[in-house]
Design a protein around this motif. Structure first.
Motif, PDB file in Angstrom:
ATOM      1  N   ARG A 237     -16.671   7.975   5.547  1.00 28.57           N
ATOM      2  CA  ARG A 237     -15.360   7.328   5.608  1.00 28.57           C
ATOM      3  C   ARG A 237     -14.650   7.772   6.877  1.00 28.57           C
ATOM      4  NH1 ARG A 237     -13.607   4.710   0.681  1.00 28.57           N
ATOM      5  NH2 ARG A 237     -11.775   4.128   1.903  1.00 28.57           N
ATOM      6  N   PRO A 238     -14.184   6.844   7.711  1.00 27.33           N
ATOM      7  CA  PRO A 238     -13.450   7.212   8.931  1.00 27.33           C
ATOM      8  C   PRO A 238     -12.178   7.978   8.591  1.00 27.33           C
ATOM      9  CG  PRO A 238     -14.077   4.887   8.938  1.00 27.33           C
ATOM     10  CD  PRO A 238     -14.341   5.391   7.567  1.00 27.33           C
ATOM     11  N   GLY A 239     -11.825   8.937   9.436  1.00 17.97           N
ATOM     12  CA  GLY A 239     -10.647   9.759   9.198  1.00 17.97           C
ATOM     13  C   GLY A 239      -9.375   8.958   9.028  1.00 17.97           C
ATOM     14  N   VAL A 240      -9.273   7.815   9.698  1.00 15.92           N
ATOM     15  CA  VAL A 240      -8.056   7.003   9.607  1.00 15.92           C
ATOM     16  C   VAL A 240      -7.858   6.456   8.197  1.00 15.92           C
ATOM     17  CG1 VAL A 240      -9.175   4.840  10.293  1.00 15.92           C
ATOM     18  CG2 VAL A 240      -6.739   5.186  10.803  1.00 15.92           C
ATOM     19  N   GLU A 241      -8.932   6.359   7.406  1.00 17.68           N
ATOM     20  CA  GLU A 241      -8.833   5.848   6.033  1.00 17.68           C
ATOM     21  C   GLU A 241      -8.468   6.934   5.033  1.00 17.68           C
ATOM     22  OE1 GLU A 241     -12.419   3.883   4.945  1.00 17.68           O
ATOM     23  OE2 GLU A 241     -12.311   2.405   6.568  1.00 17.68           O
ATOM     24  N   LEU A 242      -8.528   8.192   5.450  1.00 19.19           N
ATOM     25  CA  LEU A 242      -8.287   9.299   4.527  1.00 19.19           C
ATOM     26  C   LEU A 242      -6.800   9.608   4.495  1.00 19.19           C
ATOM     27  CD1 LEU A 242     -11.338  11.559   5.455  1.00 19.19           C
ATOM     28  CD2 LEU A 242     -11.217   9.618   3.886  1.00 19.19           C
ATOM     29  N   ASN A 243      -6.059   8.823   3.744  1.00 17.90           N
ATOM     30  CA  ASN A 243      -4.604   8.903   3.742  1.00 17.90           C
ATOM     31  C   ASN A 243      -4.072   8.795   2.309  1.00 17.90           C
ATOM     32  OD1 ASN A 243      -4.807   6.124   3.089  1.00 17.90           O
ATOM     33  ND2 ASN A 243      -4.775   5.570   5.265  1.00 17.90           N
ATOM     34  N   HIS A 244      -2.760   8.772   2.194  1.00 12.79           N
ATOM     35  CA  HIS A 244      -2.155   8.754   0.862  1.00 12.79           C
ATOM     36  C   HIS A 244      -2.491   7.467   0.101  1.00 12.79           C
ATOM     37  CE1 HIS A 244       0.516   9.989  -2.304  1.00 12.79           C
ATOM     38  NE2 HIS A 244       1.219   8.886  -2.211  1.00 12.79           N
ATOM     39  N   GLY A 245      -2.664   6.383   0.818  1.00 15.37           N
ATOM     40  CA  GLY A 245      -3.049   5.131   0.153  1.00 15.37           C
ATOM     41  C   GLY A 245      -4.385   5.274  -0.558  1.00 15.37           C
ATOM     42  N   LEU A 246      -5.347   5.946   0.083  1.00 15.93           N
ATOM     43  CA  LEU A 246      -6.637   6.170  -0.561  1.00 15.93           C
ATOM     44  C   LEU A 246      -6.491   7.145  -1.724  1.00 15.93           C
ATOM     45  CD1 LEU A 246      -9.678   5.836  -0.789  1.00 15.93           C
ATOM     46  CD2 LEU A 246      -9.955   7.596   0.980  1.00 15.93           C
ATOM     47  N   ALA A 247      -5.643   8.158  -1.577  1.00 13.44           N
ATOM     48  CA  ALA A 247      -5.417   9.106  -2.674  1.00 13.44           C
ATOM     49  C   ALA A 247      -4.881   8.387  -3.912  1.00 13.44           C
ATOM     50  CB  ALA A 247      -4.452  10.202  -2.227  1.00 13.44           C
ATOM     51  N   ARG A 248      -3.930   7.476  -3.714  1.00 18.32           N
ATOM     52  CA  ARG A 248      -3.402   6.708  -4.843  1.00 18.32           C
ATOM     53  C   ARG A 248      -4.491   5.842  -5.468  1.00 18.32           C
ATOM     54  NH1 ARG A 248       2.022   5.592  -5.871  1.00 18.32           N
ATOM     55  NH2 ARG A 248       1.352   3.508  -6.550  1.00 18.32           N
ATOM     56  N   ARG A 249      -5.314   5.237  -4.640  1.00 19.18           N
ATOM     57  CA  ARG A 249      -6.370   4.368  -5.164  1.00 19.18           C
ATOM     58  C   ARG A 249      -7.411   5.193  -5.941  1.00 19.18           C
ATOM     59  NH1 ARG A 249      -7.340   1.913  -0.810  1.00 19.18           N
ATOM     60  NH2 ARG A 249      -9.485   2.511  -0.280  1.00 19.18           N
ATOM     61  N   LEU A 250      -7.759   6.371  -5.427  1.00 19.76           N
ATOM     62  CA  LEU A 250      -8.705   7.221  -6.145  1.00 19.76           C
ATOM     63  C   LEU A 250      -8.121   7.691  -7.473  1.00 19.76           C
ATOM     64  CD1 LEU A 250     -10.244   9.388  -3.267  1.00 19.76           C
ATOM     65  CD2 LEU A 250     -11.325   7.492  -4.501  1.00 19.76           C
ATOM     66  N   LEU A 251      -6.810   7.946  -7.499  1.00 19.28           N
ATOM     67  CA  LEU A 251      -6.187   8.307  -8.778  1.00 19.28           C
ATOM     68  C   LEU A 251      -6.250   7.125  -9.744  1.00 19.28           C
ATOM     69  CD1 LEU A 251      -4.711  10.281 -10.579  1.00 19.28           C
ATOM     70  CD2 LEU A 251      -2.551   9.514  -9.545  1.00 19.28           C
ATOM     71  N   ALA A 252      -6.029   5.922  -9.235  1.00 14.27           N
ATOM     72  CA  ALA A 252      -6.138   4.736 -10.094  1.00 14.27           C
ATOM     73  C   ALA A 252      -7.561   4.597 -10.633  1.00 14.27           C
ATOM     74  CB  ALA A 252      -5.738   3.483  -9.312  1.00 14.27           C
TER      75      ALA A 252
END
Length: 288
Positions: A237-252
């Protein structure tokens, strides 16, 4: 269990039960016998299929399917015994740099698994995911293990999932679905701990790649978000994708996961007490 061992020419004197798990599992020399409730026979059939499908396809060993059968209606598998021990037996004593190295190795393995061609594998995702999403908003509301201060978080699950959308409109791959510290195996070699195997593909299926990551946060990394970042980077996964939006999606994904539990997620980030699910996403996945 002795009847099964004798049936397959195994050494009955070496029979020894494994502790834990939802199935009856015994070691017998260099073999393992896995027996399950007839109501879950589909899981053993699925595991047998996945083990044959994945044999030799990744850098981590998987149990070899030796045979399968039934005993008084109870289905069982005879498998090869994996080398090593559960990663969870090593993890608490490992220094941070070793945990980080292993997090990268886990990411590399998941990339290999997700790279296996799923084109001829059974497709069960649509019905499975519909059931998961229907259960998720109400599953944690009645959990007696959930502390009183966390009740508002359980009540927030439905609106949180609605805000995150359908989630699964992405590439479908071969999934393990339960990458836990008891399913990843490791051994000591040349003075360091190395991953050497992975077991329990009873819930393997083809589905969206992100479904495989939330259990790692609960069972392996346990709130060390920088280790999840390392794992995701090694995965590709590119570093630019590792953000709070992805954290919320992983929690979902985690809240919708067939075996996801809010109580366990909160235990992973204790003693912190997140006031919202957005805060929990930050604490558990650490991708801000």
């Amino acid at each position: 269990m002795g009847v099964i061992a004798a049936r397959h020419g195994l050494d009955t004197a070496s029979l020894e039960p494994f502790a834990g798990g939802s199935d009856v599992v015994w070691a017998c020399g260099d073999r393992v016998v896995k027996l399950t409730d007839p109501r879950c026979s589909w899981q053993l059939a699925a595991e047998a299929d996945w083990l044959e499908r994945l044999a030799g396809r990744t850098s981590l060993a998987t149990p070899r399917l030796i045979d399968m059968g039934e005993l008084e209606g109870w289905p069982y598998l005879v498998l090869s015994l994996l080398p090593g021990r559960a990663l969870g037996e090593f993890w608490p004593a490992l220094p941070y740099d070793e945990r980080r190295r292993l997090a990268a190795d886990i990411g590399n393995f998941i990339a290999e698994l997700h790279g296996v061609d799923p084109s001829d594998a059974p497709r069960t995702w649509p019905d499975f995911w519909t059931d998961c999403r229907e259960r998720a908003p109400v599953r944690d509301l009645g959990d007696p293990r959930l502390p009183d201060w966390a009740r508002p978080l359980a009540e927030e699950v439905g609106s949180f999932l609605e805000a995150e959308g359908p989630l699964d409109a992405q590439r479908h791959v071969c999934l393990h679905t339960e990458l836990l510290d008891q399913h990843l195996f490791a051994r000591e070699r040349a003075g360091r701990v190395e991953l050497c195997g992975v077991l329990d593909f009873a819930d393997g299926r083809v589905g969206p790649a992100e479904y495989d990551f939330p259990p790692l946060a609960d069972f392996v990394f346990r709130g060390e978000g920088d280790l999840l970042r390392t794992c995701l980077e090694a995965y590709g996964r590119p570093g630019v994708e590792l953000n709070h939006g992805l954290a919320r999606r992983l929690l979902a994904w985690g809240l919708s996961h067939r075996f996801g539990r809010l109580q366990r997620m909160l235990a992973a980030v204790a003693p912190s007490r997140p006031r919202t699910l957005d805060e929990l996403a930050t604490l558990l996945f650490g991708l801000d």
